[in-house]
Design a protein around this motif. Structure first.
Motif, PDB file in Angstrom:
ATOM      1  N   ALA B 103      -1.713 105.398  23.109  1.00 32.46           N
ATOM      2  CA  ALA B 103      -0.569 105.779  23.953  1.00 32.46           C
ATOM      3  C   ALA B 103       0.746 105.381  23.277  1.00 32.46           C
ATOM      4  N   TRP B 104       0.784 104.202  22.661  1.00 31.12           N
ATOM      5  CA  TRP B 104       1.990 103.817  21.911  1.00 31.12           C
ATOM      6  C   TRP B 104       2.215 104.768  20.731  1.00 31.12           C
ATOM      7  N   GLN B 106       1.316 107.840  20.543  1.00 32.10           N
ATOM      8  CA  GLN B 106       1.784 109.106  21.103  1.00 32.10           C
ATOM      9  C   GLN B 106       3.252 109.020  21.537  1.00 32.10           C
ATOM     10  N   SER B 107       3.671 107.829  21.922  1.00 31.51           N
ATOM     11  CA  SER B 107       5.062 107.661  22.352  1.00 31.51           C
ATOM     12  C   SER B 107       5.996 107.494  21.152  1.00 31.51           C
ATOM     13  N   GLN B 108       5.410 107.344  19.966  1.00 33.53           N
ATOM     14  CA  GLN B 108       6.186 107.203  18.719  1.00 33.53           C
ATOM     15  C   GLN B 108       7.136 106.008  18.749  1.00 33.53           C
ATOM     16  N   ARG B 109       6.649 104.918  19.310  1.00 34.02           N
ATOM     17  CA  ARG B 109       7.459 103.685  19.309  1.00 34.02           C
ATOM     18  C   ARG B 109       6.694 102.564  18.619  1.00 34.02           C
ATOM     19  N   PRO B 131       5.307 111.027  12.684  1.00 33.56           N
ATOM     20  CA  PRO B 131       4.391 112.136  12.381  1.00 33.56           C
ATOM     21  C   PRO B 131       4.729 112.724  11.014  1.00 33.56           C
ATOM     22  N   ASN B 170       1.915 110.172  17.115  1.00 36.17           N
ATOM     23  CA  ASN B 170       1.195 111.293  17.726  1.00 36.17           C
ATOM     24  C   ASN B 170      -0.315 111.258  17.497  1.00 36.17           C
TER      25      ASN B 170
ATOM     26  N   PHE C 114       0.136 115.420  23.960  1.00 41.12           N
ATOM     27  CA  PHE C 114       0.933 114.362  23.321  1.00 41.12           C
ATOM     28  C   PHE C 114       0.344 113.885  22.000  1.00 41.12           C
ATOM     29  N   GLY C 115      -0.921 114.220  21.732  1.00 43.45           N
ATOM     30  CA  GLY C 115      -1.490 113.631  20.522  1.00 43.45           C
ATOM     31  C   GLY C 115      -2.711 114.373  20.033  1.00 43.45           C
ATOM     32  N   MET C 196      -4.327 108.554  28.867  1.00 39.58           N
ATOM     33  CA  MET C 196      -3.403 108.294  27.757  1.00 39.58           C
ATOM     34  C   MET C 196      -2.088 109.038  27.933  1.00 39.58           C
ATOM     35  N   THR C 200       1.475 107.267  27.933  1.00 33.42           N
ATOM     36  CA  THR C 200       2.477 107.708  26.955  1.00 33.42           C
ATOM     37  C   THR C 200       3.825 107.914  27.628  1.00 33.42           C
ATOM     38  N   ILE C 203       5.405 104.570  28.456  1.00 34.39           N
ATOM     39  CA  ILE C 203       5.968 103.869  27.293  1.00 34.39           C
ATOM     40  C   ILE C 203       7.248 104.559  26.825  1.00 34.39           C
ATOM     41  N   ASN C 204       7.245 105.863  26.885  1.00 31.32           N
ATOM     42  CA  ASN C 204       8.409 106.623  26.425  1.00 31.32           C
ATOM     43  C   ASN C 204       8.570 107.885  27.265  1.00 31.32           C
ATOM     44  N   ALA C 207       8.840 111.074  25.441  1.00 34.88           N
ATOM     45  CA  ALA C 207       7.847 111.343  24.395  1.00 34.88           C
ATOM     46  C   ALA C 207       7.733 112.845  24.162  1.00 34.88           C
ATOM     47  N   LEU C 210       3.230 117.233  21.007  1.00 32.02           N
ATOM     48  CA  LEU C 210       2.732 117.248  19.632  1.00 32.02           C
ATOM     49  C   LEU C 210       3.310 118.447  18.881  1.00 32.02           C
TER      50      LEU C 210
END
Lengths: 232, 232, 232, 232
Positions: B103-104, B106-109, B131, B170, C114-115, C196, C200, C203-204, C207, C210
């Motif tokens: 999940a992190w 995917q959040s790109q953080r 990515p 991602n 998202f991924g 997830m 995601t 967290i963001n 986000a 993809l």
């Protein structure tokens, strides 16, 4: 085997941590004290729970010196020693990095008293001690962690015999009690209360703290002179 | 059985993934390398964990060519190969799609360092590689994934011997270590740290990063020259 | 025992639902079809998983009529029947109220891609069919549920052979596949992707979906003509 | 053994609570009533589930007086007694502090009806009774808890035969049913519905309540005169 009672009590209590889902790998430790001898038995550092035995517990005095045992005691041993030395009526201490309690510690917030589950154990918010100052960290770190907890209780005017749990800011929880088994029990309760408090704020960001009459009632029915929970 | 040691080490480490709750079905793979031979053993692609055995591990060289084995190696094999070839002191690599770390990713953080659990393993935020660009994706994708990780470490000036985990934006996490068992250990720690970081932000959106003195202290007591965690 | 193959396939697949944590009590059902006979075997309604056996599966035709079996078939049987009748290349269907997928269905949102975990199965957001209109609900409800799903795919221009899962708004997910085992596999993947995706966004909140190059790459390596995931 | 049937029914139902993940330690209790004798069997207070047996259940009348048993009955016994006395068609009651239902109780919000999982059991939001006033709390607390629940149903014009669950504000849930087993079933459903409702609001803060036609349809197919769920 010397110190058989506290070795076995500490061993049994340590083995409860993975059973209760409170630890990943070796992220936790429990000790049990014998006040008549001024000693406690504590988990050896970095040893997997499956490899533990009563014989592997390390016997340490209240100044943190190893008295018996070939293994290194837990790296948090000095925190245990300080708490035993300063707080004379506790005989068990637990440290974990359990998920929800640690998240609250990392957030540096006290856990608000939102319900009777909490009030069955504490009449106040569960305190979060602030992170230590840099001098304490660079000094005798684990020793100072003990004093950080004790100072937090002094500043908030809390009694360690009433409130048997604390969060150390940015770090993780410590709990204690009349013996190691009770301290482990408190760790599991803290984790559950920590999870429910987060969920409560997610459901209602304006959720009110528990009203004082309910705080008093629930605590007294479990702990007061006329308590009527459990078997006498 | 040739390559017995790395086959068994890779097998045992792969079997840890479902035990630790890090994989659904076959969404993960572990390899163990033998640097003296320039080879590694890796999980076959798409085979259920219950059907694995040391014999079914596939032996691959550091350019990603299968050396021994009738099954196809993991579809992520080239990423493993690049990392082994470029980073000379690692002997184990894990890839999972574990829930919170993914999940992190995917959040790109990056995962902020909020507490001592994190600091026991890393002195920095856990990096999230961006990515890949479209050219890299359309090209030799898994091979380029390895370089994306390596480039991320170069850009952030990180040392793979200090920071043994990364998120690929991602996508999902990769971890590594001195052997496959340590790399799996790191995967479980990453998942736990990822979960606690999200919870920390939910409890306190302004939660501060861990202060530098605590970062240094916790890392050094576990990894520094005067470390005192575990048994020597 | 007549219809032995589909009875056993449906039984085995139904028993996977509690194993995979996808059902509470009897909140789910799986069927397996035999196209040569125009029939499918489906879980009896309201029977606990522990009390199931291949013999208890109910044999139903593609119009929803019971052909063999003394127990009532699942209350969702007509939805299965419609899907089998309209979508000619599927031989397994699953309906659950799994926690995270159902929460997305209740929120009436498609699950954003998202991924790569998502992209390994679908190149698009997982569709959420809108709740039915009142006429459909008051009419032949479970029959209309099947058409609601089929209409959703038509409106979104989706191919049921490519996208093997759907959320029914305010209700819960359905998945399908070449057989019951694959449909159950898809249910577990959907639940994991749903969890997830929520994490995601937590967290963001910004986000990004993809990028298209990654969507294509991951899907093709698992499903394209040059796929290289798994064993051929 | 006197009262064999209700002792065994209460015992079996209590043992389901830890199996279903609804209790930590002893945070829950179940009773089963025998209306012909005006008695119920209930868990003894503070006894671990592993130490229970049918013989240890305590027999209590509908005024809360112990009729047979050497152990103290659950501290919530008077709440059970009031509900049995006032609501004449229930024969099983459960109280837990299950995580998600308790979080909703702590948030003092009714659980909105977001989907068919909820509608299969209730046509309305799951009610949350407000915390009691101070007089009630300081008085006969557990007795008044029963009346708080009954008053909540009166004020909201709910029928306890239709809605078999309630949240007590700041406290935790109670559920009931035709027997203890059904009341436990309802507790597990409530916990699942509570979890999915929170997740639904997190995914879509504007998630609409279930439309009335679907509420009616799902409830009627399970509970109406023409119900077709399960085996007749």
């Amino acid at each position: 085997m010397n110190y058989k009672y506290i070795r076995e009590a500490a061993y049994e209590a340590n083995m409860q941590l993975p059973q209760l889902g409170l630890v990943l790998f070796t992220f936790g430790n429990v000790s049990e004290a014998d006040r008549s001898q001024g000693l406690f038995a504590i988990k050896p550092s970095g040893v997997a729970y499956n490899d533990l035995s009563p014989e592997k517990m390390v016997i340490v005095d209240f100044d943190g010196n190893t008295v018996e045992g070939s293994l290194n005691p837990s790296s948090d041993t000095k925190t245990h020693a300080v708490l035993y030395k300063q707080w004379e009526s506790i005989n068990g201490i637990v440290h974990t990095h359990s998920t929800y309690a640690t998240a609250w510690a990392q957030s540096q917030r006290d856990i608000p008293i939102f319900g009777t589950t909490h009030a069955d154990y504490n009449t106040v918010d569960i305190p979060c001690a602030p992170p230590m100052n840099d001098e304490m960290i660079k000094g005798n770190y684990e020793y100072e962690t003990g004093f950080q907890i004790i100072n937090c209780f002094k500043e908030k005017n809390l009694d360690y015999r009433e409130v048997e749990m604390v969060l150390v800011g940015n770090h993780a929880p410590f709990t204690w009690g009349k013996n190691a088994a009770k301290a482990v029990h408190n760790s599991a309760v803290l984790e559950q209360v920590a999870k429910m408090a987060l969920l409560t704020e997610q459901i209602n960001p304006q959720a009110p703290r528990l009203k004082q009459a309910l705080i008093n009632k629930h605590y007294e029915r479990k702990h007061g002179p006329d308590s009527y929970y459990g078997q006498s």
